[in-house]
Design a protein around this motif. Sequence first.
Motif, PDB file in Angstrom:
ATOM      1  N   ASP A  99      78.435  56.088  40.181  1.00 37.59           N
ATOM      2  CA  ASP A  99      78.723  55.490  38.795  1.00 37.59           C
ATOM      3  C   ASP A  99      77.756  54.864  38.082  1.00 37.59           C
ATOM      4  O   ASP A  99      76.760  54.406  38.359  1.00 37.59           O
ATOM      5  CB  ASP A  99      80.071  54.606  39.284  1.00 37.59           C
ATOM      6  CG  ASP A  99      81.125  55.276  40.039  1.00 37.59           C
ATOM      7  OD1 ASP A  99      81.260  56.619  39.938  1.00 37.59           O
ATOM      8  OD2 ASP A  99      81.585  54.557  40.829  1.00 37.59           O
TER       9      ASP A  99
ATOM     10  N   ASP B 243      77.910  52.020  36.464  1.00 33.67           N
ATOM     11  CA  ASP B 243      77.480  50.689  36.854  1.00 33.67           C
ATOM     12  C   ASP B 243      77.013  50.427  38.346  1.00 33.67           C
ATOM     13  O   ASP B 243      76.679  49.502  38.529  1.00 33.67           O
ATOM     14  CB  ASP B 243      78.762  49.789  36.484  1.00 33.67           C
ATOM     15  CG  ASP B 243      79.949  50.194  37.489  1.00 33.67           C
ATOM     16  OD1 ASP B 243      79.907  51.606  38.012  1.00 33.67           O
ATOM     17  OD2 ASP B 243      80.967  49.637  37.845  1.00 33.67           O
ATOM     18  N   LYS B 244      76.961  51.374  39.221  1.00 30.22           N
ATOM     19  CA  LYS B 244      76.267  51.367  40.375  1.00 30.22           C
ATOM     20  C   LYS B 244      75.043  52.121  40.456  1.00 30.22           C
ATOM     21  O   LYS B 244      74.712  52.439  41.797  1.00 30.22           O
ATOM     22  CB  LYS B 244      77.366  51.915  41.321  1.00 30.22           C
ATOM     23  CG  LYS B 244      78.546  51.448  41.360  1.00 30.22           C
ATOM     24  CD  LYS B 244      78.803  50.464  42.418  1.00 30.22           C
ATOM     25  CE  LYS B 244      80.329  50.027  42.516  1.00 30.22           C
ATOM     26  NZ  LYS B 244      80.855  49.278  43.454  1.00 30.22           N
TER      27      LYS B 244
ATOM     28  N   SER C 106      68.815  49.784  39.487  1.00 24.33           N
ATOM     29  CA  SER C 106      67.992  48.851  38.277  1.00 24.33           C
ATOM     30  C   SER C 106      66.713  48.586  38.910  1.00 24.33           C
ATOM     31  O   SER C 106      66.604  47.881  39.729  1.00 24.33           O
ATOM     32  CB  SER C 106      68.991  47.951  37.900  1.00 24.33           C
ATOM     33  OG  SER C 106      68.349  47.422  36.591  1.00 24.33           O
TER      34      SER C 106
END
Length: 168
Positions: A60, A62-63, A66
């Motif tokens: 996803d 947001d997952k 980073s």
Amino acid sequence: MSKSSLFSEKIRSDLGSSTRLKLGRFRLKMKMLTNLGASTTVSQPTPYVAYENTYKLAPDLDKRFSCHSAEEVIRGVFQHYLHGKRYDAKVFPRLIKTLTELIRDRVKMQGLDRYKILAIVTIVENKDQGVQLASRALWNHQLDNYASLTYKGPDFVAVGCVYAVYQD
């Protein structure tokens, strides 16, 4: 008297009272542990749960891993544990293991589902020499990524790398 009883009497006479006390506590613990498995209550069998496949081929939005947040984790761990330290060849191998586990666990706590996290920490003494570190791997450039950070101490250089590989 049999040979085994003579032998145990000889051992008892050779042991001090504190050692006999420790041996007695050890025997008691062993008896307690062996009695744990002999429970008389019947437990209910756990039902089998079958999960459906998700067929997710990408994480996803947001997952995603980073690099910036992983570098911040590495920077924070290095500053907290290496600030003001001098290079010691006897202490640093254990410290490297601790740093690696801390970095890996803190990156995993960011909620990265379906990523395999690999952390590597290398610390070398700085004696005005040249050092080259390299790594190679097969991975998907759209999903997999890495973060790397170099920390310079008074007489050492530490390099931390975190690799995140997406697992289908």
